[in-house]
Write a protein that holds these residues in place. Structure first.
Motif, short mmCIF file in Angstrom:
data_model
loop_
_atom_site.label_atom_id
_atom_site.label_comp_id
_atom_site.label_asym_id
_atom_site.label_seq_id
_atom_site.Cartn_x
_atom_site.Cartn_y
_atom_site.Cartn_z
N ASP A 73 36.97 26.81 46.64
CA ASP A 73 37.36 28.22 46.63
C ASP A 73 38.04 28.65 47.93
O ASP A 73 37.70 28.17 49.02
CB ASP A 73 36.14 29.10 46.38
N VAL A 74 38.99 29.57 47.77
CA VAL A 74 39.74 30.13 48.90
C VAL A 74 39.64 31.65 48.84
O VAL A 74 39.89 32.24 47.78
CB VAL A 74 41.22 29.69 48.89
N LEU A 75 39.28 32.25 49.96
CA LEU A 75 39.23 33.71 50.07
C LEU A 75 40.29 34.17 51.05
O LEU A 75 40.30 33.73 52.21
CB LEU A 75 37.84 34.16 50.55
N LEU A 76 41.19 35.03 50.61
CA LEU A 76 42.28 35.54 51.43
C LEU A 76 42.08 37.04 51.65
O LEU A 76 41.57 37.74 50.77
CB LEU A 76 43.63 35.31 50.74
N THR A 77 42.51 37.54 52.82
CA THR A 77 42.44 38.98 53.05
C THR A 77 43.77 39.51 53.57
O THR A 77 44.57 38.78 54.16
CB THR A 77 41.34 39.36 54.07
N GLY A 78 43.98 40.80 53.36
CA GLY A 78 45.16 41.49 53.87
C GLY A 78 44.93 42.99 53.79
O GLY A 78 44.05 43.45 53.06
N ARG A 79 45.72 43.73 54.54
CA ARG A 79 45.57 45.19 54.52
C ARG A 79 46.22 45.81 53.29
O ARG A 79 45.77 46.83 52.79
CB ARG A 79 46.18 45.79 55.80
N ARG A 80 47.29 45.18 52.83
CA ARG A 80 48.03 45.71 51.68
C ARG A 80 47.86 44.80 50.47
O ARG A 80 47.50 43.63 50.62
CB ARG A 80 49.51 45.83 52.03
N PRO A 81 48.14 45.27 49.27
CA PRO A 81 48.10 44.41 48.08
C PRO A 81 49.10 43.27 48.22
O PRO A 81 50.15 43.43 48.85
CB PRO A 81 48.49 45.36 46.94
N PRO A 82 48.80 42.11 47.63
CA PRO A 82 49.69 40.95 47.81
C PRO A 82 51.11 41.17 47.32
O PRO A 82 52.04 40.53 47.81
CB PRO A 82 48.98 39.83 47.02
N GLY A 83 51.31 42.09 46.37
CA GLY A 83 52.66 42.39 45.91
C GLY A 83 53.53 43.00 46.98
O GLY A 83 54.76 43.00 46.87
N GLU A 84 52.90 43.52 48.05
CA GLU A 84 53.64 44.12 49.16
C GLU A 84 53.78 43.17 50.35
O GLU A 84 54.39 43.53 51.34
CB GLU A 84 52.94 45.40 49.61
N TRP A 85 53.23 41.97 50.24
CA TRP A 85 53.37 41.00 51.33
C TRP A 85 54.78 40.45 51.34
O TRP A 85 55.41 40.29 50.30
CB TRP A 85 52.38 39.86 51.18
N GLU A 86 55.28 40.15 52.51
CA GLU A 86 56.65 39.63 52.64
C GLU A 86 56.64 38.12 52.44
O GLU A 86 56.73 37.34 53.40
CB GLU A 86 57.21 40.02 54.01
#
Length: 230
Positions: free
Chosen positions: A117-130
């Motif tokens: 398993d892989v857990l990823l985090t970000g401040r914005r939804p992944p659709g907004e990642w560059e």
């Protein structure tokens, strides 16, 4: 602490002995962690604004899973480790730092192929990642996604009570009631407010009352806005 300041929010232990308190704002993310290792999707993404507890949640998952944890900029190192260990991996702040997209794609493929398993985090939804690599965008779209919202009042109240208790500061409920609408609505905001009150109370040898908080907190906010140091 006054017994009137007791709170009853469910919580799960985190790495280092702290607790991750669960409320309406983060219950889906907490459930994601509590459901491990029975994840139906090997790739999970947790998003939310800064200061909403994503790193804290990652630490909870690390304590449960034994996962290795990296920041996005260390993606190549994460993949090299995953190739050898084929175990759980957490990668933080994917939308806050440049990272090697081919390595990220390789990591997600490894997780699917070898069933870790892989857990990823970000401040914005992944659709907004560059993300420039189409295959990586596709992998991210197929991941399980949960969002931590801005902390609600119940969660901030619990955090404030715990922070005061941790510093052995005895306060009455009206102090917490005063702080809630006036501090930044993040975990960091609660920490800064309690730290400022603790520092001022120690310097002046005063108890932390509502009147004391009403004097200290506006001054703290003024200094932060001006960029000065109290």
């Amino acid at each position: 602490m006054s017994p009137q300041l007791a709170f009853e929010l469910p919580h799960v232990p985190a790495l280092g002995g702290d607790d991750f308190y669960v409320s309406a704002s983060n219950n889906l993310a907490a459930k994601l962690v509590s459901d491990w290792p029975d994840w139906t999707n090997p790739i999970s993404i947790v998003t939310g604004p800064q200061g909403t507890g994503k790193t804290h949640l990652v630490n909870v998952w690390r304590a449960r899973s034994g996962a290795a944890c990296y920041t996005a900029k260390d993606m190549k190192v994460a993949v090299a480790t995953a190739v050898n260990e084929l175990g759980p991996v957490a990668i933080e702040d994917l939308d806050h730092a440049a990272f090697d997209e081919h390595s990220a794609f390789h990591l997600l493929n490894l997780a699917r192929e070898h069933k870790f398993d892989v857990l990823l985090t970000g401040r914005r939804p992944p659709g907004e990642w560059e993300i420039k690599l189409p295959d990586l965008r596709s992998r991210l779209r197929s991941a399980a996604l949960v969002t931590i919202e801005t902390p609600d009042e119940a969660l901030l109240r619990a955090v404030l009570v715990k922070l005061f208790a941790d510093r052995q500061l005895s306060v009455t409920p009206d102090v917490v009631d005063y702080l809630l609408p006036r501090i930044e609505r993040t975990m960091a905001g609660a920490q800064q407010a309690v730290a400022a009150l603790d520092k001022a109370a120690f310097a002046e040898r005063r108890a932390v009352t509502r009147a004391f908080a009403a004097r200290v907190i506006p001054a703290m906010i003024t200094y932060e806005a001006s960029g000065e140091t109290p």
